[in-house]
Design an enzyme around this catalytic site. Structure first.
Site, PDB file in Angstrom:
ATOM      1  N   LYS A  60     -32.165 -45.448 -50.516  1.00  0.00           N
ATOM      2  CA  LYS A  60     -31.715 -46.032 -51.789  1.00  0.00           C
ATOM      3  C   LYS A  60     -30.812 -47.227 -51.525  1.00  0.00           C
ATOM      4  O   LYS A  60     -30.907 -48.241 -52.190  1.00  0.00           O
ATOM      5  CB  LYS A  60     -30.879 -45.020 -52.598  1.00  0.00           C
ATOM      6  CG  LYS A  60     -31.550 -43.720 -52.911  1.00  0.00           C
ATOM      7  CD  LYS A  60     -30.624 -42.838 -53.759  1.00  0.00           C
ATOM      8  CE  LYS A  60     -29.404 -42.301 -53.008  1.00  0.00           C
ATOM      9  NZ  LYS A  60     -29.717 -41.310 -51.979  1.00  0.00           N
ATOM     10  N   ARG A  99     -25.420 -38.347 -60.336  1.00  0.00           N
ATOM     11  CA  ARG A  99     -25.941 -37.325 -59.437  1.00  0.00           C
ATOM     12  C   ARG A  99     -25.830 -35.934 -60.039  1.00  0.00           C
ATOM     13  O   ARG A  99     -26.143 -34.952 -59.371  1.00  0.00           O
ATOM     14  CB  ARG A  99     -25.142 -37.349 -58.141  1.00  0.00           C
ATOM     15  CG  ARG A  99     -25.854 -38.035 -57.011  1.00  0.00           C
ATOM     16  CD  ARG A  99     -24.870 -38.192 -55.860  1.00  0.00           C
ATOM     17  NE  ARG A  99     -25.532 -38.038 -54.610  1.00  0.00           N
ATOM     18  CZ  ARG A  99     -25.494 -38.971 -53.642  1.00  0.00           C
ATOM     19  NH1 ARG A  99     -24.836 -40.093 -53.804  1.00  0.00           N
ATOM     20  NH2 ARG A  99     -26.109 -38.752 -52.525  1.00  0.00           N
ATOM     21  N   ARG A 107     -28.318 -43.819 -38.099  1.00  0.00           N
ATOM     22  CA  ARG A 107     -27.719 -44.723 -39.084  1.00  0.00           C
ATOM     23  C   ARG A 107     -26.276 -45.082 -38.717  1.00  0.00           C
ATOM     24  O   ARG A 107     -25.514 -44.232 -38.280  1.00  0.00           O
ATOM     25  CB  ARG A 107     -27.729 -44.055 -40.460  1.00  0.00           C
ATOM     26  CG  ARG A 107     -26.944 -44.844 -41.508  1.00  0.00           C
ATOM     27  CD  ARG A 107     -27.350 -44.480 -42.889  1.00  0.00           C
ATOM     28  NE  ARG A 107     -26.649 -43.288 -43.372  1.00  0.00           N
ATOM     29  CZ  ARG A 107     -26.776 -42.841 -44.618  1.00  0.00           C
ATOM     30  NH1 ARG A 107     -27.589 -43.435 -45.465  1.00  0.00           N
ATOM     31  NH2 ARG A 107     -26.122 -41.767 -45.000  1.00  0.00           N
ATOM     32  N   ARG A 149     -21.321 -42.017 -40.073  1.00  0.00           N
ATOM     33  CA  ARG A 149     -20.682 -41.180 -41.084  1.00  0.00           C
ATOM     34  C   ARG A 149     -20.584 -39.739 -40.619  1.00  0.00           C
ATOM     35  O   ARG A 149     -21.526 -39.180 -40.095  1.00  0.00           O
ATOM     36  CB  ARG A 149     -21.477 -41.255 -42.397  1.00  0.00           C
ATOM     37  CG  ARG A 149     -21.116 -42.467 -43.202  1.00  0.00           C
ATOM     38  CD  ARG A 149     -22.057 -42.694 -44.326  1.00  0.00           C
ATOM     39  NE  ARG A 149     -22.434 -41.451 -45.021  1.00  0.00           N
ATOM     40  CZ  ARG A 149     -23.181 -41.423 -46.101  1.00  0.00           C
ATOM     41  NH1 ARG A 149     -23.615 -42.558 -46.615  1.00  0.00           N
ATOM     42  NH2 ARG A 149     -23.489 -40.289 -46.674  1.00  0.00           N
ATOM     43  N   ARG A 197     -26.659 -31.321 -47.830  1.00  0.00           N
ATOM     44  CA  ARG A 197     -26.770 -32.425 -48.802  1.00  0.00           C
ATOM     45  C   ARG A 197     -28.126 -32.408 -49.502  1.00  0.00           C
ATOM     46  O   ARG A 197     -28.227 -32.731 -50.683  1.00  0.00           O
ATOM     47  CB  ARG A 197     -26.529 -33.775 -48.104  1.00  0.00           C
ATOM     48  CG  ARG A 197     -25.054 -34.041 -47.845  1.00  0.00           C
ATOM     49  CD  ARG A 197     -24.825 -35.111 -46.790  1.00  0.00           C
ATOM     50  NE  ARG A 197     -25.373 -36.404 -47.159  1.00  0.00           N
ATOM     51  CZ  ARG A 197     -25.689 -37.362 -46.276  1.00  0.00           C
ATOM     52  NH1 ARG A 197     -25.531 -37.154 -44.981  1.00  0.00           N
ATOM     53  NH2 ARG A 197     -26.161 -38.491 -46.696  1.00  0.00           N
TER      54      ARG A 197
HETATM   55  P1  ADP Z   1     -26.487 -40.366 -49.398  1.00  0.00           P
HETATM   56  O1  ADP Z   1     -27.239 -40.974 -50.532  1.00  0.00           O
HETATM   57  O2  ADP Z   1     -27.062 -40.713 -48.071  1.00  0.00           O
HETATM   58  O3  ADP Z   1     -26.218 -38.915 -49.571  1.00  0.00           O
HETATM   59  P2  ADP Z   1     -23.965 -41.426 -50.368  1.00  0.00           P
HETATM   60  O4  ADP Z   1     -23.096 -42.387 -49.647  1.00  0.00           O
HETATM   61  O5  ADP Z   1     -24.599 -41.845 -51.611  1.00  0.00           O
HETATM   62  O6  ADP Z   1     -25.046 -40.994 -49.300  1.00  0.00           O
HETATM   63  O7  ADP Z   1     -23.141 -40.097 -50.665  1.00  0.00           O
HETATM   64  C1  ADP Z   1     -22.339 -39.479 -49.709  1.00  0.00           C
HETATM   65  C2  ADP Z   1     -21.470 -38.402 -50.329  1.00  0.00           C
HETATM   66  O8  ADP Z   1     -20.599 -38.989 -51.295  1.00  0.00           O
HETATM   67  C3  ADP Z   1     -22.211 -37.327 -51.087  1.00  0.00           C
HETATM   68  O9  ADP Z   1     -22.683 -36.307 -50.233  1.00  0.00           O
HETATM   69  C4  ADP Z   1     -21.132 -36.832 -52.047  1.00  0.00           C
HETATM   70  O10 ADP Z   1     -20.188 -36.010 -51.381  1.00  0.00           O
HETATM   71  C5  ADP Z   1     -20.400 -38.117 -52.406  1.00  0.00           C
HETATM   72  N1  ADP Z   1     -20.973 -38.758 -53.604  1.00  0.00           N
HETATM   73  C6  ADP Z   1     -21.650 -39.947 -53.666  1.00  0.00           C
HETATM   74  N2  ADP Z   1     -22.030 -40.208 -54.925  1.00  0.00           N
HETATM   75  C7  ADP Z   1     -21.609 -39.172 -55.687  1.00  0.00           C
HETATM   76  C8  ADP Z   1     -21.704 -38.834 -57.059  1.00  0.00           C
HETATM   77  N3  ADP Z   1     -22.327 -39.629 -57.955  1.00  0.00           N
HETATM   78  N4  ADP Z   1     -21.153 -37.663 -57.473  1.00  0.00           N
HETATM   79  C9  ADP Z   1     -20.524 -36.854 -56.622  1.00  0.00           C
HETATM   80  N5  ADP Z   1     -20.399 -37.095 -55.312  1.00  0.00           N
HETATM   81  C10 ADP Z   1     -20.934 -38.235 -54.841  1.00  0.00           C
END
Ligand code: ADP
Ligand code: ZN
Length: 212
Positions: free
Chosen positions: A9, A84, A123, A156, A167
């Site tokens: 994404k 999310r 990554r 990360r 996740r």
């Molecule tokens: P990925 O899409 O690879 O999981 P992100 O950087 O989008 O990576 O998300 C990493 C973490 O950040 C998630 O596992 C969650 O803990 C937190 N996070 C990101 N976006 C949200 C959201 N909209 N609501 C709640 N937690 C979030």
């Protein structure tokens, strides 16, 4: 941008941002930013993120809402990693109504689990601007250094395999069901998460600007 963790994404969102010259608002980056600045919300968020759980809705919604109140979103924006959960989707509807804006397109990114695991283990992300690299496919010009801003590249914490599996479960339980909410709006478009990086821009052009 919607899809499982590591489907791609982020990279697609950044390309779309460049195509339309609009800001890309990435929930995960804003949360990591809050964490590294040591704000109260950031410190709470850190524990959830390291475990691979969703950060509580009130924290994420407040951060996104603040970001969407800035003037640069007026000509449009890409939202990556938000909403999310169903609560976040409802909050987004409310925020968009206030901004007098609507969702033009919900882009779903799909990829097989093996692709994702292989990808995330290699990554690296820029600690300063959030740009995404991959030690085999998107190699920075100088090892460990961001091409775009010179920031340091890091791995990360939550890209470790055990956390990654969790996740996925969180995605399936809490995020996947809300795609359904958008399927009725007629704005869903799908892009493969398995494309080579160099193929992505033209596929996105066809998807989003079919008549050029
Ligand atoms: P990925 O899409 O690879 O999981 P992100 O950087 O989008 O990576 O998300 C990493 C973490 O950040 C998630 O596992 C969650 O803990 C937190 N996070 C990101 N976006 C949200 C959201 N909209 N609501 C709640 N937690 C979030
Ligand atoms: Zn950078």
């Amino acid at each position: 941008m919607m899809g499982p963790p590591g489907a791609g994404k982020g990279i697609r969102g950044r390309i779309i941002g460049k195509m339309f010259d609009i800001p890309v608002i990435t929930a995960g980056n804003m949360l990591r930013d809050a964490t590294s600045k040591g704000t109260e919300d950031g410190l709470v968020a850190e524990g959830y993120m390291n475990r691979g759980d969703l950060v509580p809705d009130n924290i994420v919604i407040a951060i996104v809402e603040e970001r969407l109140s800035r003037p640069d979103v007026e000509k449009g924006f890409v939202l990556d990693g938000f909403p999310r959960s169903m609560n976040q989707a409802v909050a987004l509807d409310r925020i968009l109504k206030r901004l007098n804006a609507k969702i033009d397109c919900v882009i779903t990114v799909s990829a097989r689990a093996e692709t994702i695991v292989a990808r995330l283990s290699l990554r690296r992300i820029c600690s300063k601007c959030g740009a995404i690299y991959h030690l085999r496919d998107i190699v920075p010009k100088v090892e460990g250094v961001c091409d775009e801003c010179g920031g340091r590249l890091i791995q990360r914490e939550d890209d470790r395999e055990e956390i990654l599996r969790h996740r996925f479960e969180v995605y399936e339980k809490q995020t996947f069901p809300i795609i359904e909410k958008y399927s009725t709006v007629g704005t869903l478009k799908e892009i493969s998460g398995e494309l080579e990086v160099k193929e992505i821009p033209s596929v996105l052009e066809k998807l989003l600007r079919p008549r050029g």
